[in-house]
Design a protein around this motif. Structure first.
Motif, mmCIF file in Angstrom:
data_model
loop_
_atom_site.group_PDB
_atom_site.id
_atom_site.type_symbol
_atom_site.label_atom_id
_atom_site.label_comp_id
_atom_site.label_asym_id
_atom_site.label_seq_id
_atom_site.Cartn_x
_atom_site.Cartn_y
_atom_site.Cartn_z
ATOM 1 N N GLN A 141 -7.804 -13.841 3.706
ATOM 2 C CA GLN A 141 -8.113 -14.405 2.639
ATOM 3 C C GLN A 141 -7.312 -15.430 2.118
ATOM 4 N N ASP A 142 -5.719 -14.930 2.116
ATOM 5 C CA ASP A 142 -4.529 -15.548 0.947
ATOM 6 C C ASP A 142 -4.733 -15.295 -0.242
ATOM 7 N N TYR A 143 -4.803 -14.161 -0.712
ATOM 8 C CA TYR A 143 -4.928 -13.943 -2.115
ATOM 9 C C TYR A 143 -3.921 -13.505 -2.307
ATOM 10 N N VAL A 144 -2.823 -12.580 -1.313
ATOM 11 C CA VAL A 144 -1.926 -11.979 -1.880
ATOM 12 C C VAL A 144 -1.623 -11.793 -0.722
ATOM 13 N N VAL A 145 0.333 -11.571 -0.479
ATOM 14 C CA VAL A 145 0.416 -11.344 0.091
ATOM 15 C C VAL A 145 1.295 -9.765 0.625
ATOM 16 N N TYR A 146 0.854 -10.018 1.457
ATOM 17 C CA TYR A 146 1.429 -7.936 2.231
ATOM 18 C C TYR A 146 1.828 -8.012 2.094
ATOM 19 N N GLY A 147 3.153 -7.007 1.081
ATOM 20 C CA GLY A 147 4.241 -6.289 1.270
ATOM 21 C C GLY A 147 4.347 -4.784 2.610
ATOM 22 N N LYS A 148 5.492 -4.739 3.158
ATOM 23 C CA LYS A 148 5.698 -2.495 3.672
ATOM 24 C C LYS A 148 7.351 -3.165 2.589
ATOM 25 N N LEU A 149 7.206 -1.737 2.836
ATOM 26 C CA LEU A 149 8.360 -1.410 2.295
ATOM 27 C C LEU A 149 9.678 -1.725 2.822
ATOM 28 N N GLU A 150 9.496 -1.129 4.543
ATOM 29 C CA GLU A 150 10.888 -1.783 5.108
ATOM 30 C C GLU A 150 11.078 -3.545 4.887
ATOM 31 N N SER A 151 10.488 -4.541 4.450
ATOM 32 C CA SER A 151 10.665 -5.298 4.328
ATOM 33 C C SER A 151 10.285 -5.975 3.714
ATOM 34 N N LEU A 152 10.513 -6.059 2.564
ATOM 35 C CA LEU A 152 9.931 -6.006 1.203
ATOM 36 C C LEU A 152 11.424 -8.004 0.449
ATOM 37 N N PRO A 184 0.942 -1.278 -0.254
ATOM 38 C CA PRO A 184 0.224 0.365 -0.215
ATOM 39 C C PRO A 184 1.237 0.693 0.134
ATOM 40 N N ASN A 185 0.473 2.167 -0.048
ATOM 41 C CA ASN A 185 1.534 3.671 -0.954
ATOM 42 C C ASN A 185 0.458 4.591 0.824
ATOM 43 N N ALA A 186 1.206 4.353 1.391
ATOM 44 C CA ALA A 186 0.757 5.094 2.652
ATOM 45 C C ALA A 186 0.652 7.401 2.200
ATOM 46 N N ASP A 187 0.618 7.207 1.279
ATOM 47 C CA ASP A 187 0.568 8.858 1.265
ATOM 48 C C ASP A 187 -0.566 9.320 0.502
ATOM 49 N N LEU A 188 -0.971 8.270 -0.193
ATOM 50 C CA LEU A 188 -2.127 8.779 -0.996
ATOM 51 C C LEU A 188 -2.682 9.127 0.882
ATOM 52 N N LEU A 189 -4.155 9.585 0.017
ATOM 53 C CA LEU A 189 -5.764 10.795 0.871
ATOM 54 C C LEU A 189 -6.263 9.333 1.157
ATOM 55 N N ASP A 190 -7.386 9.788 2.220
ATOM 56 C CA ASP A 190 -8.180 8.131 1.998
ATOM 57 C C ASP A 190 -7.809 7.148 2.158
ATOM 58 N N ASN A 191 -6.921 6.613 2.067
ATOM 59 C CA ASN A 191 -6.028 5.739 1.330
ATOM 60 C C ASN A 191 -6.914 4.434 1.629
ATOM 61 N N HIS A 192 -8.000 3.425 1.177
ATOM 62 C CA HIS A 192 -8.796 2.321 0.532
ATOM 63 C C HIS A 192 -7.378 1.567 0.808
ATOM 64 N N GLN A 193 -6.262 2.043 -0.272
ATOM 65 C CA GLN A 193 -5.290 0.780 -0.385
ATOM 66 C C GLN A 193 -4.350 -0.164 1.304
ATOM 67 N N VAL A 194 -4.467 0.389 2.075
ATOM 68 C CA VAL A 194 -4.281 -1.257 3.039
ATOM 69 C C VAL A 194 -5.373 -1.787 3.238
ATOM 70 N N GLU A 195 -6.448 -1.259 3.699
ATOM 71 C CA GLU A 195 -7.607 -2.030 3.875
ATOM 72 C C GLU A 195 -7.748 -3.293 2.838
ATOM 73 N N LEU A 196 -7.266 -2.756 1.482
ATOM 74 C CA LEU A 196 -7.585 -4.166 0.429
ATOM 75 C C LEU A 196 -6.995 -4.729 0.728
ATOM 76 N N ALA A 197 -5.295 -4.442 0.733
ATOM 77 C CA ALA A 197 -4.237 -5.487 1.396
ATOM 78 C C ALA A 197 -4.247 -5.968 2.384
ATOM 79 N N GLU A 198 -5.027 -5.790 3.150
ATOM 80 C CA GLU A 198 -5.100 -6.384 4.270
ATOM 81 C C GLU A 198 -6.388 -7.936 4.305
ATOM 82 N N VAL A 199 -7.024 -7.624 3.875
ATOM 83 C CA VAL A 199 -8.360 -7.547 3.470
ATOM 84 C C VAL A 199 -8.132 -9.610 2.535
ATOM 85 N N LEU A 200 -7.682 -8.853 1.613
ATOM 86 C CA LEU A 200 -6.860 -9.951 0.142
ATOM 87 C C LEU A 200 -5.733 -10.617 0.630
ATOM 88 N N ALA A 201 -4.957 -10.617 1.941
ATOM 89 C CA ALA A 201 -3.900 -11.061 1.777
ATOM 90 C C ALA A 201 -4.955 -12.244 3.283
#
Length: 197
Positions: free
Chosen positions: A143-154, A124-141
């Protein structure tokens, strides 16, 4: 040695310079090398060329000093879409190994990657306003559809994507819901005929 691609996309509309920097860090390039990757392909978006050029030159020089032979290349946008790059990461080319896609958490990009079943690390891009990206990434991770990545631990997320690939090859897939496990031929026949407990 066969080709194995890590394709990184930041999307077309919002700048995500932190992701570009993170994938060009020495630790991440070492993790790619350790996992058998031969190519890092970065879609750096509109306005990201200067940043990519500067950081990739530094990364290439550092990688050579450490004996890392990852080919690093990039582009801004492709009006034809990202499908061919995702298929390249999937290993669709003859003799290519299966790689990974690392993406911002844009829903269109996520859907494209899920359609071809390529391991996907969503950052997720934490710099976005009204950030829906974090929520979407968490839900998909979850449910085991994706891996949730963080910039500091790619580098850690890259390892998780390799595990994800193996889990998705199981039948039934881990994210396909709850399944009964029929015992033997009788159990399979009962289930197929609708004779459930």
């Amino acid at each position: 040695m066969s080709q194995k691609t890590c394709f990184v996309t930041v999307g077309a509309t919002a700048s995500f310079t932190a992701l570009i920097r993170a994938v060009l860090e020495a630790d991440f390039l070492t993790a790619l090398q350790n996992n058998g990757y031969t190519e890092l392909l970065v879609q750096y978006g509109e306005g990201g060329k200067q940043l990519f050029d500067t950081h990739s030159k530094t990364a290439i020089n550092a990688a050579k000093d450490e004996g890392n032979e990852i080919k690093i290349s990039g582009f801004d946008l492709d009006k034809a879409g990202l499908g061919r790059y995702m298929r390249q990461a999937k290993g669709a080319n003859l003799g290519a190994g299966e790689g990974v896609v690392i993406s911002h958490a844009g829903s269109g990009t996520i859907l494209d990657a899920l359609r071809i079943s390529v391991p996907l690390i969503v950052v997720p891009n934490a710099d976005l306003l009204d950030n829906h990206q974090v929520e979407l990434a968490e839900v998909l991770a979850e449910q085991d559809y994706v891996v949730y990545g963080k910039l500091e631990s790619l580098d850690k997320a890259l390892g998780e994507a390799e595990v994800w690939r193996k889990k998705q090859r199981q039948w039934p897939p881990t994210n396909s819901g709850v399944h009964r496990h029929a015992n033997g031929l009788k159990g399979v026949m009962d289930e197929e005929m609708g004779f459930l407990d």
